[in-house]
Design an enzyme around this catalytic site. Structure first.
Site, PDB file in Angstrom:
ATOM      1  N   HIS A 204       0.801  -1.233   0.000  1.00 55.41           N
ATOM      2  CA  HIS A 204       0.000   0.000   0.000  1.00 55.41           C
ATOM      3  C   HIS A 204       0.828   1.274   0.000  1.00 55.41           C
ATOM      4  O   HIS A 204       0.282   2.359  -0.114  1.00 55.41           O
ATOM      5  CB  HIS A 204      -0.937   0.022   1.211  1.00 55.41           C
ATOM      6  CG  HIS A 204      -0.204   0.324   2.493  1.00 55.41           C
ATOM      7  ND1 HIS A 204       0.509  -0.624   3.161  1.00 55.41           N
ATOM      8  CD2 HIS A 204      -0.056   1.474   3.182  1.00 55.41           C
ATOM      9  CE1 HIS A 204       1.069  -0.082   4.233  1.00 55.41           C
ATOM     10  NE2 HIS A 204       0.743   1.194   4.264  1.00 55.41           N
TER      11      HIS A 204
HETATM   12  C1  UD1 Z   1      -1.723   5.676   5.798  1.00 53.42           C
HETATM   13  C2  UD1 Z   1      -0.389   6.034   6.428  1.00 53.42           C
HETATM   14  C3  UD1 Z   1       0.581   4.867   6.298  1.00 53.42           C
HETATM   15  C4  UD1 Z   1      -0.027   3.614   6.859  1.00 53.42           C
HETATM   16  C5  UD1 Z   1      -1.353   3.363   6.178  1.00 53.42           C
HETATM   17  C6  UD1 Z   1      -2.039   2.128   6.691  1.00 53.42           C
HETATM   18  C7  UD1 Z   1       0.254   8.401   6.286  1.00 53.42           C
HETATM   19  C8  UD1 Z   1       1.166   9.364   5.638  1.00 53.42           C
HETATM   20  N1  UD1 Z   1       0.232   7.173   5.755  1.00 53.42           N
HETATM   21  O1  UD1 Z   1      -1.510   5.476   4.411  1.00 53.42           O
HETATM   22  O2  UD1 Z   1       1.753   5.163   7.026  1.00 53.42           O
HETATM   23  O3  UD1 Z   1       0.851   2.530   6.668  1.00 53.42           O
HETATM   24  O4  UD1 Z   1      -2.200   4.498   6.404  1.00 53.42           O
HETATM   25  O5  UD1 Z   1      -3.186   1.874   5.954  1.00 53.42           O
HETATM   26  O6  UD1 Z   1      -0.404   8.722   7.244  1.00 53.42           O
HETATM   27  N2  UD1 Z   1      -8.941   5.459   1.602  1.00 53.42           N
HETATM   28  C9  UD1 Z   1     -10.185   4.899   1.568  1.00 53.42           C
HETATM   29  N3  UD1 Z   1     -10.794   4.584   2.752  1.00 53.42           N
HETATM   30  C10 UD1 Z   1     -10.200   4.810   3.962  1.00 53.42           C
HETATM   31  C11 UD1 Z   1      -8.928   5.396   3.982  1.00 53.42           C
HETATM   32  C12 UD1 Z   1      -8.314   5.703   2.812  1.00 53.42           C
HETATM   33  O7  UD1 Z   1     -10.752   4.675   0.516  1.00 53.42           O
HETATM   34  O8  UD1 Z   1     -10.811   4.496   5.005  1.00 53.42           O
HETATM   35  C13 UD1 Z   1      -8.251   5.784   0.349  1.00 53.42           C
HETATM   36  C14 UD1 Z   1      -8.452   7.212  -0.050  1.00 53.42           C
HETATM   37  O9  UD1 Z   1      -8.575   7.309  -1.417  1.00 53.42           O
HETATM   38  C15 UD1 Z   1      -7.137   7.859   0.357  1.00 53.42           C
HETATM   39  C16 UD1 Z   1      -6.156   6.722   0.169  1.00 53.42           C
HETATM   40  O10 UD1 Z   1      -6.885   5.547   0.500  1.00 53.42           O
HETATM   41  O11 UD1 Z   1      -6.845   8.967  -0.403  1.00 53.42           O
HETATM   42  C17 UD1 Z   1      -4.960   6.815   1.040  1.00 53.42           C
HETATM   43  O12 UD1 Z   1      -5.337   7.017   2.403  1.00 53.42           O
HETATM   44  P1  UD1 Z   1      -4.371   7.873   3.372  1.00 53.42           P
HETATM   45  O13 UD1 Z   1      -4.922   7.903   4.743  1.00 53.42           O
HETATM   46  O14 UD1 Z   1      -4.061   9.173   2.742  1.00 53.42           O
HETATM   47  O15 UD1 Z   1      -3.026   7.065   3.355  1.00 53.42           O
HETATM   48  P2  UD1 Z   1      -2.725   5.501   3.405  1.00 53.42           P
HETATM   49  O16 UD1 Z   1      -2.179   5.101   2.071  1.00 53.42           O
HETATM   50  O17 UD1 Z   1      -3.881   4.731   3.938  1.00 53.42           O
END
Ligand code: UD1
Length: 361
Positions: A204
């Site tokens: 991820h």
């Molecule tokens: C975040 C953390 C990462 C951690 C990971 C675990 C940061 C910088 N990164 O990354 O260190 O390992 O979480 O999962 O904080 N999204 C959904 N549903 C959700 C959450 C996210 O669809 O409930 C999608 C959204 O499109 C979002 C993307 O996932 O833009 C990324 O989510 P984000 O929280 O920005 O970062 P992660 O890649 O999850």
């Protein structure tokens, strides 16, 4: 005296839960703040439920966005909560944007900060988590480390030795508490798998999945390995978006929706090998004695390699396939867990915090 714990993203829940439960058992007044960085039920609610956490007292509902948007969103909302509740201490965990934002707000309001999982360093500032770790550590008053490399890193950065406490790994506290119920669910059955006869995959990180060439390399390697060993891959929402954008075929790799804590833990415990870019999974496989191939060039968790079952394969498809072949040709060796990964880390943290609270009274 009120203690405020901040959670926001999937890997926070299993680190904060044991400390929350331990402090509650000692009669400490707490509030739990959920930033909403992760908001899908499969990324958040199921973890709180399975880790027997209460509904958060406050839900900031910040959601997704750029790093600046997400961090600023948490800061603006969390500042109001701190001003309203005046906590004596803010607890943050790990290295996600919610961790950094919580720490920045507390520091500016001169509220002491405890950082669970302090001191880890990949020495790669292209990782957003590395920036979050460094800044959070330098703002924190209580730096709770999981492995001795964390102490060494913090001392080299000039942090006062008196603030650093090697307590072990709270994520492993959660693992120890829940492994029995995770195995009892036999999550491999619903996937048509047999213990010890499948591999479990996660990917991820932005560096791995946001670049189409990099994602293509992983697809190539995993499809090759899946010719020899069934691979199940619970796909993170970020990765799912990137996969959907390319529309490429991942067969015979079995893609599934993100799993809850217990099903993932059960699957991991009985996997022949785990292939991942996650930090926490390197630790959980080490505690479980399951072979782990980390598809990255660096790890901020060196004890998983020196003491544990982790191998750093890098990101080249050829190296990943070669490492998988080596692992599958070698019988898994029993390993002992790293020092203090014994399920009692939250108790050590609570001891330090309680002694501090006594002195403040
Ligand atoms: C975040 C953390 C990462 C951690 C990971 C675990 C940061 C910088 N990164 O990354 O260190 O390992 O979480 O999962 O904080 N999204 C959904 N549903 C959700 C959450 C996210 O669809 O409930 C999608 C959204 O499109 C979002 C993307 O996932 O833009 C990324 O989510 P984000 O929280 O920005 O970062 P992660 O890649 O999850």
């Amino acid at each position: 005296m009120l203690i405020c714990s901040v959670v926001g993203a999937r890997p926070n829940f299993m680190k904060v839960a044991p400390v929350y439960h331990e402090l509650r058992g000692r009669g400490v007044t707490q509030i739990l703040v959920h930033t909403g960085q992760h908001y899908d039920a499969t990324m958040s609610d199921i973890f709180l439920h399975e880790l027997q956490m209460p509904r958060p007292d406050v839900f900031l509902g910040v959601g997704s966005g750029s790093h600046a948007e997400q961090t600023a969103g948490v800061m603006t909302a969390f500042e109001r909560i701190c001003l309203e509740h005046q906590p004596a201490l803010v607890i943050v965990a790990g290295d996600v944007n919610s961790t950094l934002a919580g720490a920045l707000v507390a520091a500016k309001l001169q509220i002491p900060i405890a950082h669970i999982e302090s001191g880890l360093r990949s020495f790669d500032r292209a990782m957003p988590e590395e920036i979050n770790r460094i800044v959070t550590d330098h703002l924190s008053d209580f730096l709770f480390t999981t492995e001795s490399s964390g102490n060494e890193n913090l001392l080299k950065e000039g942090i006062s030795p008196g603030s650093i406490h090697l307590v072990g790994n709270c994520m492993i506290d959660s693992l120890c508490k829940h492994i029995g119920s995770a195995l009892a669910r036999a999550p491999w059955q619903a996937l048509g798998l047999h213990p010890g006869e499948y591999g479990l995959v996660t990917l991820h990180r932005p560096a791995a999945v946001d670049n189409p060439a990099s994602l293509e390399g992983f697809r190539h390697a995993l499809r090759e390995i899946a010719q020899h060993l069934s691979l199940v891959f619970p796909v993170h929402p970020r990765t799912r978006q990137r996969m959907d954008a390319t529309g490429l075929d991942w067969q015979p790799v079995h893609l599934v929706a993100p799993l809850g804590y217990l099903d993932f833990l059960g699957l991991m415990a009985k996997a022949r090998v785990v292939l991942t870019d996650s930090g926490g999974i390197q630790e959980e496989t080490t505690a479980l004695g399951v072979d782990c191939i980390t598809m990255r060039d660096t790890t901020e968790r060196p004890v998983t390699i020196t003491v544990g079952t982790n191998r750093l394969a890098g990101t080249s498809p050829r190296e990943i396939v070669k490492t998988a072949r080596e692992v599958l040709e070698t019988s898994p060796e029993p390993k002992s867990a790293p020092p203090l990964w014994d399920g009692m880390s939250a108790g050590r943290i609570a001891d330090v915090l309680q002694a501090w609270m006594e002195r403040r009274r």
